[in-house]
Motif scaffolding. Structure first.
Motif, PDB file in Angstrom:
ATOM      1  N   ASN A   1     -37.471  -7.802  12.467  1.00 13.90           N
ATOM      2  CA  ASN A   1     -36.259  -8.419  11.887  1.00 13.90           C
ATOM      3  C   ASN A   1     -36.314  -8.485  10.427  1.00 13.90           C
ATOM      4  O   ASN A   1     -37.060  -9.327   9.793  1.00 13.90           O
ATOM      5  N   PRO A   2     -35.500  -7.954   9.631  1.00 12.66           N
ATOM      6  CA  PRO A   2     -35.500  -8.209   7.985  1.00 12.66           C
ATOM      7  C   PRO A   2     -35.239  -9.256   7.737  1.00 12.66           C
ATOM      8  O   PRO A   2     -34.372 -10.141   8.331  1.00 12.66           O
ATOM      9  N   THR A   3     -35.869  -9.779   6.339  1.00 12.92           N
ATOM     10  CA  THR A   3     -35.575 -11.053   5.857  1.00 12.92           C
ATOM     11  C   THR A   3     -34.698 -10.778   4.604  1.00 12.92           C
ATOM     12  O   THR A   3     -34.517  -9.813   4.386  1.00 12.92           O
ATOM     13  N   PRO A   4     -34.047 -11.730   4.239  1.00 12.48           N
ATOM     14  CA  PRO A   4     -33.296 -11.377   2.778  1.00 12.48           C
ATOM     15  C   PRO A   4     -33.859 -10.912   1.676  1.00 12.48           C
ATOM     16  O   PRO A   4     -35.285 -11.247   1.536  1.00 12.48           O
ATOM     17  N   GLY A   5     -33.362 -10.049   0.824  1.00 12.73           N
ATOM     18  CA  GLY A   5     -34.102  -9.282  -0.102  1.00 12.73           C
ATOM     19  C   GLY A   5     -35.310  -9.964  -0.552  1.00 12.73           C
ATOM     20  O   GLY A   5     -36.523  -9.452  -0.591  1.00 12.73           O
ATOM     21  N   HIS A   6     -35.023 -10.658  -1.374  1.00 10.27           N
ATOM     22  CA  HIS A   6     -36.103 -11.697  -2.148  1.00 10.27           C
ATOM     23  C   HIS A   6     -35.551 -13.144  -2.345  1.00 10.27           C
ATOM     24  O   HIS A   6     -34.537 -13.142  -2.783  1.00 10.27           O
TER      25      HIS A   6
ATOM     26  N   GLY B   1     -42.378 -12.497   9.579  1.00 12.59           N
ATOM     27  CA  GLY B   1     -43.768 -12.445  10.339  1.00 12.59           C
ATOM     28  C   GLY B   1     -43.921 -13.645  10.872  1.00 12.59           C
ATOM     29  O   GLY B   1     -43.088 -14.813  10.839  1.00 12.59           O
ATOM     30  N   PRO B   2     -44.900 -13.962  11.727  1.00 12.64           N
ATOM     31  CA  PRO B   2     -45.132 -15.257  12.396  1.00 12.64           C
ATOM     32  C   PRO B   2     -46.073 -16.122  11.651  1.00 12.64           C
ATOM     33  O   PRO B   2     -46.389 -15.699  10.480  1.00 12.64           O
ATOM     34  N   THR B   3     -46.006 -17.520  11.745  1.00 14.54           N
ATOM     35  CA  THR B   3     -46.554 -18.464  11.215  1.00 14.54           C
ATOM     36  C   THR B   3     -48.159 -17.958  11.261  1.00 14.54           C
ATOM     37  O   THR B   3     -48.651 -17.816  12.329  1.00 14.54           O
ATOM     38  N   ALA B   4     -48.863 -17.922  10.025  1.00 11.75           N
ATOM     39  CA  ALA B   4     -50.024 -17.787  10.231  1.00 11.75           C
ATOM     40  C   ALA B   4     -51.215 -18.936  10.788  1.00 11.75           C
ATOM     41  O   ALA B   4     -50.508 -19.931  10.944  1.00 11.75           O
ATOM     42  N   TYR B   5     -52.310 -18.481  11.232  1.00 12.58           N
ATOM     43  CA  TYR B   5     -53.115 -19.679  11.879  1.00 12.58           C
ATOM     44  C   TYR B   5     -54.655 -19.074  11.536  1.00 12.58           C
ATOM     45  O   TYR B   5     -54.826 -17.873  11.464  1.00 12.58           O
ATOM     46  N   GLY B   6     -55.613 -20.033  11.599  1.00 13.99           N
ATOM     47  CA  GLY B   6     -56.950 -19.752  11.333  1.00 13.99           C
ATOM     48  C   GLY B   6     -57.713 -19.803  12.468  1.00 13.99           C
ATOM     49  O   GLY B   6     -57.244 -19.628  13.598  1.00 13.99           O
ATOM     50  N   THR B   7     -58.954 -19.506  12.253  1.00 11.72           N
ATOM     51  CA  THR B   7     -59.774 -19.236  13.444  1.00 11.72           C
ATOM     52  C   THR B   7     -59.917 -20.485  14.269  1.00 11.72           C
ATOM     53  O   THR B   7     -60.459 -20.389  15.608  1.00 11.72           O
TER      54      THR B   7
ATOM     55  N   SER C   1     -50.642 -22.457   9.703  1.00 10.79           N
ATOM     56  CA  SER C   1     -50.286 -22.765   8.333  1.00 10.79           C
ATOM     57  C   SER C   1     -49.168 -23.743   8.259  1.00 10.79           C
ATOM     58  O   SER C   1     -48.400 -24.168   9.226  1.00 10.79           O
ATOM     59  N   ARG C   2     -49.098 -24.522   7.175  1.00 12.09           N
ATOM     60  CA  ARG C   2     -47.975 -25.630   6.704  1.00 12.09           C
ATOM     61  C   ARG C   2     -47.139 -25.117   5.845  1.00 12.09           C
ATOM     62  O   ARG C   2     -47.621 -24.897   4.900  1.00 12.09           O
ATOM     63  N   GLN C   3     -45.780 -25.360   5.891  1.00 15.78           N
ATOM     64  CA  GLN C   3     -44.886 -25.381   4.682  1.00 15.78           C
ATOM     65  C   GLN C   3     -44.861 -26.690   3.964  1.00 15.78           C
ATOM     66  O   GLN C   3     -44.424 -27.739   4.691  1.00 15.78           O
ATOM     67  N   LEU C   4     -45.375 -26.723   2.768  1.00 16.78           N
ATOM     68  CA  LEU C   4     -45.521 -28.073   1.930  1.00 16.78           C
ATOM     69  C   LEU C   4     -44.231 -28.287   1.098  1.00 16.78           C
ATOM     70  O   LEU C   4     -43.836 -29.376   0.917  1.00 16.78           O
ATOM     71  N   GLU C   5     -43.674 -27.238   0.790  1.00 18.67           N
ATOM     72  CA  GLU C   5     -42.162 -27.350   0.008  1.00 18.67           C
ATOM     73  C   GLU C   5     -41.353 -26.180   0.093  1.00 18.67           C
ATOM     74  O   GLU C   5     -41.897 -25.174   0.333  1.00 18.67           O
ATOM     75  N   GLY C   6     -40.165 -26.394   0.196  1.00 23.86           N
ATOM     76  CA  GLY C   6     -39.349 -25.419   0.483  1.00 23.86           C
ATOM     77  C   GLY C   6     -39.243 -24.851   1.995  1.00 23.86           C
ATOM     78  O   GLY C   6     -39.606 -25.655   2.737  1.00 23.86           O
ATOM     79  N   LYS C   7     -38.296 -23.787   2.180  1.00 26.14           N
ATOM     80  CA  LYS C   7     -38.318 -23.359   3.560  1.00 26.14           C
ATOM     81  C   LYS C   7     -39.229 -22.181   3.931  1.00 26.14           C
ATOM     82  O   LYS C   7     -39.124 -21.420   3.149  1.00 26.14           O
ATOM     83  N   PRO C   8     -39.426 -22.066   5.184  1.00 28.31           N
ATOM     84  CA  PRO C   8     -39.825 -20.696   5.910  1.00 28.31           C
ATOM     85  C   PRO C   8     -39.364 -19.877   5.557  1.00 28.31           C
ATOM     86  O   PRO C   8     -37.758 -19.875   5.384  1.00 28.31           O
ATOM     87  N   LEU C   9     -39.608 -18.665   5.486  1.00 23.09           N
ATOM     88  CA  LEU C   9     -38.635 -17.250   5.665  1.00 23.09           C
ATOM     89  C   LEU C   9     -37.876 -17.335   6.977  1.00 23.09           C
ATOM     90  O   LEU C   9     -38.599 -17.686   8.174  1.00 23.09           O
ATOM     91  N   SER C  10     -36.567 -16.941   7.044  1.00 21.79           N
ATOM     92  CA  SER C  10     -36.019 -16.781   8.175  1.00 21.79           C
ATOM     93  C   SER C  10     -35.086 -15.508   8.086  1.00 21.79           C
ATOM     94  O   SER C  10     -34.927 -14.875   6.868  1.00 21.79           O
ATOM     95  N   PRO C  11     -34.944 -14.842   9.262  1.00 22.59           N
ATOM     96  CA  PRO C  11     -34.059 -13.513   9.065  1.00 22.59           C
ATOM     97  C   PRO C  11     -32.648 -13.615   8.732  1.00 22.59           C
ATOM     98  O   PRO C  11     -32.064 -14.754   8.461  1.00 22.59           O
ATOM     99  N   ILE C  12     -32.194 -12.323   8.486  1.00 23.14           N
ATOM    100  CA  ILE C  12     -30.969 -12.465   8.007  1.00 23.14           C
ATOM    101  C   ILE C  12     -29.986 -12.737   9.197  1.00 23.14           C
ATOM    102  O   ILE C  12     -30.169 -12.286  10.142  1.00 23.14           O
TER     103      ILE C  12
END
Ligand SMILES: [Fe+2]
Length: 310
Positions: free
Chosen positions: A72-77, A288-294, A299-310
């Motif tokens: 699923n493409p995201t907005p250009g930039h 992409g999916p939210t990253a995760y550790g071992t 991962s957490r979004q501290l400011e702004g919004k996560p990426l979303s599809p078009i």
């Protein structure tokens, strides 16, 4: 390093180095791909981390259609927008650096090794970069395998890093002189995320040294002196030549990189004052999916919004 075993592959795959990069031959990306081809491209990408294709003269519509087959493409930039009429496509032109910054682009550390958009808790799965205007020589892109980088660390260092998390933000580093219009855009679209320093690859389960030099500037819980020393070491280690591949573009070339497990270095030689060549490429990025550790912690979004599809 765990290498995924691919059975009954429908592609002609030519590896380029021991750890990273393979050229895929005998395929036409302008046409719709079979389900088998799509599955094999994804599996080969997870294994080799960056795939290269030659003589694929796609137009914007074909580029978008191909992207939709893989994800699923995201907005250009998120800051710099998209190509006119194509919200999925980001124009990677040589002039984009001079449009944003004061002074000579060659001096901007902004244009350095990075994983795309790690300021989001869910950085893109993959980026698809298509060459259009290509210099006759120069303008190569380099890629590094962050799983190979992790594997090469000592067990002691691996275990130390597994417990740490880094702060990634989308902002020019100190000393980069950004034009006011982009300073304002950066403020409006500020994005900060906290990621584990060691991420788990969601497909291969490999451990990834999740160091994105342009975005990662702080480590949670360490002093500034400790952070500086550790990051200096990690950023140099992540891009050691034995983990990398260098791609020489030609008109019609396409690269797809697994953005969950790589960093890439845009070319700097094209910004040398004596380089008069133009260079214009087009890029799409896939959700992409939210990253995760071992430890499984996401991962957490501290400011702004996560990426979303078009
Ligand atoms: Fe990039």
């Amino acid at each position: 390093m765990i290498k995924r075993n691919i059975k009954k592959i429908s592609l002609d795959v030519a590896p380029l180095t021991l750890h990273i990069g393979a050229e895929i031959k005998n395929i036409d990306l302008r046409k719709p791909l079979s389900d088998q081809h799509v599955e094999d491209i994804k599996a080969t990408l997870a294994k080799w981390k960056v795939l290269f294709f030659r003589d694929q003269f796609l137009d914007h519509d074909q580029h978008v259609a191909f992207s939709h087959q893989l994800g699923n493409p995201t907005p250009g930039h998120p800051i710099y927008g998209a190509s006119k009429g194509y919200p999925e496509i980001y124009t990677v032109s040589k002039t984009r650096m001079t449009d944003r910054f004061e002074g000579e682009p060659i001096n901007h550390p902004w244009n350095w090794w990075h994983t795309d958009l790690t300021c989001a808790k869910n950085p893109p799965y993959a980026s698809i970069l298509r060459a259009d205007v290509v210099p006759p020589y120069g303008g190569d892109t380099q890629f590094t395998n962050l799983c190979a980088a992790y594997d090469a660390l000592s067990p002691g260092m691996q275990s130390f890093l597994k417990g740490l998390r880094g702060i990634h933000h989308k902002a020019p580093q100190d000393g980069v002189n950004v034009k006011k219009i982009y300073k304002d855009k950066n403020k409006q679209t500020r994005m900060v995320s906290e990621h584990p320093l060691v991420r788990v690859h969601p497909e291969t389960t490999e451990k990834v040294l999740f160091v994105s030099p342009n975005f990662l500037h702080d480590i949670v819980g360490l002093t500034p002196t400790e952070t500086k020393a550790i990051l200096e070491f990690l950023k140099a280690h992540a891009v050691r030549p034995e983990f990398t591949v260098r791609f020489q573009w030609k008109p019609g070339s396409i690269a797809i990189w697994d953005n969950r497990a790589t960093c890439h270095l845009p070319p700097r030689d094209i910004y040398m004052p004596d380089c008069k060549f133009e260079r214009c490429f087009y890029r799409t990025t896939l959700m992409g999916p939210t990253a995760y550790g071992t430890d499984g912690q996401e991962s957490r979004q501290l400011e702004g919004k996560p990426l979303s599809p078009i």
